[in-house]
Design a protein around this motif. Sequence first.
Motif, mmCIF file in Angstrom:
data_model
loop_
_atom_site.group_PDB
_atom_site.id
_atom_site.type_symbol
_atom_site.label_atom_id
_atom_site.label_comp_id
_atom_site.label_asym_id
_atom_site.label_seq_id
_atom_site.Cartn_x
_atom_site.Cartn_y
_atom_site.Cartn_z
ATOM 1 N N PHE A 1 0.830 -1.198 0.000
ATOM 2 C CA PHE A 1 0.000 0.000 0.000
ATOM 3 C C PHE A 1 0.866 1.249 0.000
ATOM 4 N N PHE A 2 0.436 2.235 -0.759
ATOM 5 C CA PHE A 2 1.092 3.545 -0.809
ATOM 6 C C PHE A 2 0.025 4.619 -0.609
ATOM 7 N N LEU A 3 0.460 5.854 -0.475
ATOM 8 C CA LEU A 3 -0.451 6.992 -0.429
ATOM 9 C C LEU A 3 -0.234 7.867 -1.655
ATOM 10 N N GLY A 4 -1.325 8.241 -2.312
ATOM 11 C CA GLY A 4 -1.218 9.094 -3.490
ATOM 12 C C GLY A 4 -0.852 10.522 -3.149
ATOM 13 N N ASP A 5 -1.117 10.926 -1.918
ATOM 14 C CA ASP A 5 -0.680 12.246 -1.467
ATOM 15 C C ASP A 5 -0.711 12.282 0.048
ATOM 16 N N MET B 1 -4.470 7.890 9.476
ATOM 17 C CA MET B 1 -5.808 7.360 9.193
ATOM 18 C C MET B 1 -5.740 5.942 8.652
ATOM 19 N N VAL B 2 -4.816 5.677 7.749
ATOM 20 C CA VAL B 2 -4.674 4.343 7.168
ATOM 21 C C VAL B 2 -4.310 3.320 8.248
ATOM 22 N N ARG B 3 -3.401 3.689 9.113
ATOM 23 C CA ARG B 3 -2.980 2.751 10.157
ATOM 24 C C ARG B 3 -4.110 2.461 11.149
ATOM 25 N N SER B 4 -4.939 3.452 11.428
ATOM 26 C CA SER B 4 -6.000 3.268 12.412
ATOM 27 C C SER B 4 -7.263 2.643 11.826
ATOM 28 N N ALA C 1 4.455 4.775 3.756
ATOM 29 C CA ALA C 1 3.955 6.133 3.999
ATOM 30 C C ALA C 1 4.904 7.158 3.394
ATOM 31 N N VAL C 2 4.370 8.318 3.086
ATOM 32 C CA VAL C 2 5.198 9.425 2.609
ATOM 33 C C VAL C 2 6.118 9.850 3.759
#
Length: 237
Positions: free
Chosen positions: A66-70, A85-88, A103-104
């Motif tokens: 998984f990555f974050l687009g921004d 938010m993703v982790r929780s 994560a970024v």
Amino acid sequence: MSVYQLSRVANRTELAQLAAERIAACINNTLQQRERVQISLSGGSTPEAAYKLLGQLTLAWDRIDFFLGDERWVATDDLLSNARMVRSSLLANPNSSKASFYAVPTNASSLEIGVEAYERSLEQICNSSPPVFDLVLLGLGDDGHTASLFPGTAATLVRDRWVTVGEGKGIPRITFTVPVLCAAREVMFLVAGAGKKVALQRLLDPLEDPVRTPAKLVDTASTISVLADTEACAGLA
């Protein structure tokens, strides 16, 4: 020109359920063909509910990247952090926590160093240039932005990098660029609420100017899925 497939649902609860089902299907289908699957996540309250449901499913979590687009340029424990938010939500369960999450690096000494580090990790893990994601999840702002590509900002014009510095609502950000979003094998917009009604109409309008609505810059070879609730779809034919 992009082709959109609109799926209308009654409310945010149904939107989250459908999104979780679609993401899970993409994961399972991809892993039948390749050893790993790479997915770019979006931030915001709309996908958060979908992530909670997805995290409860039985999937080959140890084969997912998984990555974050921004991401906003804030600490990872900040309330505005997409990574937090993703982790929780998505990664909160013992099984889903086995997924790899990149994560970024907002702990870098500068925005540009963070951009360079994230860009390198994308190329290495996706093993392509530009990085090709199996699925990119996107939101749609009421001003027509997606990821952190806001109207009238320099980030919308970058074509020679995969990651760049963005600016939106007074907060510096790091964001994927247009070439990365367009290279995705599958793109899915999640849109909810009456405040997104005009932006959604513009996104689906073939004559809409991408300068005003940067979400229109996302142009892929495959049909783009748009999942939207009744409030966001109000006024559509």
